[in-house]
Design an enzyme around this catalytic site. Sequence first.
Site, PDB file in Angstrom:
ATOM      1  CE  LYS A 195      76.242  16.379 -89.622  1.00 22.89           C
ATOM      2  NZ  LYS A 195      74.813  15.784 -90.107  1.00 22.89           N
TER       3      LYS A 195
ATOM      4  CD  GLU B 121      63.438  11.941 -99.381  1.00 25.10           C
ATOM      5  OE1 GLU B 121      63.529  10.503 -99.146  1.00 25.10           O
ATOM      6  OE2 GLU B 121      64.415  12.517 -99.000  1.00 25.10           O
TER       7      GLU B 121
ATOM      8  NE  ARG C 182      65.246   6.531-101.988  1.00 29.61           N
ATOM      9  CZ  ARG C 182      66.260   6.677-101.107  1.00 29.61           C
ATOM     10  NH1 ARG C 182      65.726   7.091 -99.894  1.00 29.61           N
ATOM     11  NH2 ARG C 182      67.414   6.078-101.334  1.00 29.61           N
TER      12      ARG C 182
HETATM   13  C1  LIG Z   1      66.923  10.191-100.115  1.00 28.38           C
HETATM   14  C2  LIG Z   1      67.631  11.495 -99.591  1.00 28.38           C
HETATM   15  N1  LIG Z   1      66.927  12.279 -99.183  1.00 28.38           N
HETATM   16  C3  LIG Z   1      67.654  13.704 -98.375  1.00 28.38           C
HETATM   17  C4  LIG Z   1      68.851  13.646 -98.598  1.00 28.38           C
HETATM   18  C5  LIG Z   1      69.816  14.749 -97.924  1.00 28.38           C
HETATM   19  N2  LIG Z   1      70.651  14.345 -96.888  1.00 28.38           N
HETATM   20  C6  LIG Z   1      71.833  14.108 -97.304  1.00 28.38           C
HETATM   21  S1  LIG Z   1      72.553  13.646 -95.621  1.00 28.38           S
HETATM   22  C7  LIG Z   1      71.287  13.735 -94.979  1.00 28.38           C
HETATM   23  C8  LIG Z   1      71.352  13.578 -93.288  1.00 28.38           C
HETATM   24  C9  LIG Z   1      72.021  12.295 -93.072  1.00 28.38           C
HETATM   25  O1  LIG Z   1      71.972  12.001 -91.658  1.00 28.38           O
HETATM   26  P1  LIG Z   1      72.707  10.912 -91.143  1.00 28.38           P
HETATM   27  O2  LIG Z   1      72.370   9.785 -91.913  1.00 28.38           O
HETATM   28  O3  LIG Z   1      72.388  10.908 -89.537  1.00 28.38           O
HETATM   29  O4  LIG Z   1      74.308  11.338 -91.095  1.00 28.38           O
HETATM   30  P2  LIG Z   1      75.302  12.525 -90.743  1.00 28.38           P
HETATM   31  O5  LIG Z   1      75.293  13.546 -91.853  1.00 28.38           O
HETATM   32  O6  LIG Z   1      74.386  12.739 -89.276  1.00 28.38           O
HETATM   33  O7  LIG Z   1      76.488  12.011 -90.530  1.00 28.38           O
HETATM   34  C10 LIG Z   1      70.444  14.300 -95.726  1.00 28.38           C
HETATM   35  C11 LIG Z   1      68.920  14.314 -95.289  1.00 28.38           C
HETATM   36  C12 LIG Z   1      69.655  12.315 -99.119  1.00 28.38           C
HETATM   37  N3  LIG Z   1      71.130  12.330 -99.403  1.00 28.38           N
HETATM   38  N4  LIG Z   1      68.801  11.263 -99.557  1.00 28.38           N
END
Ligand SMILES: Cc1ncc(C[n+]2csc(CCOP(=O)(O)OP(=O)(O)O)c2C)c(N)n1
Length: 631
Positions: free
Chosen positions: A286, A373, A401
């Site tokens: 990342k 959630e 959600r």
């Molecule tokens: C339902 C929901 N909860 C929380 C989020 C906030 N959120 C956005 S990106 C993320 C992390 C995603 O991690 P990953 O899928 O591993 O992607 P990366 O950013 O590491 O590439 C979160 C918690 C969201 N977009 N949707």
Amino acid sequence: MTEEKSILDLINTPKDLRKLPVKDLPALADEIRREIIKTVAANGGHLAPCLGVVELTIALHYVFNTPDDKLIWDVGHQAYAHKLLTGRKDKFHTLRQYKGISGFPKREESPYDAFDTGHSSTSISASLGIALAKSLKGDPNRSIAVIGDGSMTGGMAFEALNQAGHLDKDLIVVLNDNEMSISPNVGALSTFLSRKMTGKTVSRFKRETEHFLKSFANVGENIFNVLKRSEESFKAFFTPGMLFEALKFEYVGPIQGHQIESLIETMQNVRKFSKGPVLIHVITTKGKGYAPAERNPGKYHGVGPFEISTGKPIPAKESTPVSYTKVFGDTIVKMAENDPRIAAITAAMPDGTGLSRFAELFPDRFFDVGIAEQHAVTFAAGLATEGILPVVAIYSTFMQRALDQIIHDVCLQNLPVTFAIDRGGVVGDDGPTHHGVFDLSFLRFIPNLILMAPKDERELQDMLYSAVMYPGPAAVRYPRGAGVGCELTDYFEKIPLGKGELLREGNDVLLLPIGNRVNPALAASTGLQKLGIDAAVINPRFITPLDADLISDWVEKTGVVVTIEDNALKGGFGSGVLELLSKRGLLKRSLKVKNLGYQNRFIEHGPQETLYKNAGIDTPGIIQAVLDLLA
Ligand SMILES: Cc1ncc(C[n+]2csc(CCOP(=O)(O)OP(=O)(O)O)c2C)c(N)n1
């Protein structure tokens, strides 16, 4: 000096990309990274996630025949390279700007955006639906989901894997594993996916087995040799493939996600030879290619404008008051210092929700449940049945959600769970997937739940305290960003249940703003005064239960009422006031009522102030509404 030739300039669509020799692609990746860094430094946005998937994006568009093959980005916050390669490089400087291109995939923006995303863990379901539709239509094109290891912690991802394994249709899931959610990824799945499993854990397991066998005197050398040779099969057994293969996916990987050539080769093989559901496990870093983001990918997950040379945020011109999020975090820490029953829960957003300090100080009472959630809410309900006082901190948009869990698991049992609902109202540049404009509507009708919205950060403190002390479910909803700059206190006061406050007396009109609209309404009352209009202002504090007497009295006194909310009009605070007035027999012909809030449509991205203005819920809008009513 000759200017370096731009490869990106040659690419208008992925068709142009596919004409390039593979040897040119690393240089293209560098160029895309520079473009992303430059634009995000100016506009803000999701930097680290996008930098991590540059090679992966190039490889996917190089190998697959997009847009006929459908590419679905989970969350969609990592799709900037995709945007640059699919006809939007000329508009890329408008990223997340008002009227500019969105920070997320949007079907209306491009045929290459196969599915709108913003909330996590939806990509496998959507791509499975697409794969099935293609199969029904006899369309041989492919459907590909790209999902991060963080998003894989969401239950929906597993619901989709479960069905996909059963249906056995062609589907490609690319697991982008960087060991990070926004913060480091959590949970047993994350440990399982981790490469450490193939190294350290396997060795330890082997050592312990050897030790165990040696304790039997008659175990000979042979068995140790077998053990030695079996290291590889141990690894195979314990690699993540095991999980996905159990779900009837073919597992490919783990593969290095920054080597374009091997990515392309793997994808080509999958495209040519695979049948049924396949999962390609790609390991990425990342923030790749920008040192500050690589060093601290959590901090650079989503950023405001920053200085490229140092990575430092560009400070706001004026000093801004402390944010509601910080006030929430500090308040909950102070309360937890005095009350060991208080626990805090986040769904993968310890920093975003302001709970990092709580996590440090009270690790035993802090729970990051992953992007889950629904589980967070029911888990809190379980804690509450045992006398713990859980505070569930979730952004309004993601709380959508968990509606069933709030109703079925918390409110039906009248359990003392506090919901700290951050980012209530429009959130700005992230746009419609992230605006929290429905919570007043979807929480207002739930029996047993009390619902409050503070006018400022001082009131947030008292509301949180009141919510945690309340013997049933209670929700406090507050906006994104800075408070109003009022003084905070070290002590908290309980707000009497269902009691609003009269902030200003007036005979001509009653202004009924809720939450962050109270101060603009007060300013409007001052403006109206100058025009000779005497406005009363009530801060209702509670959406449920409403302060029925206070509101009815002043409606009767003035005969003109304007409700103002940073929420959808349908079913929101204003609807509640209308229901009250109807119940009290006050909805007469002579009564003039105007509800201000968001019309029944999704709201675009843009600065919060612009969106307030567009909806007429800023100070001039409120003044205008009063003038129109009185005209
Ligand atoms: C339902 C929901 N909860 C929380 C989020 C906030 N959120 C956005 S990106 C993320 C992390 C995603 O991690 P990953 O899928 O591993 O992607 P990366 O950013 O590491 O590439 C979160 C918690 C969201 N977009 N949707």
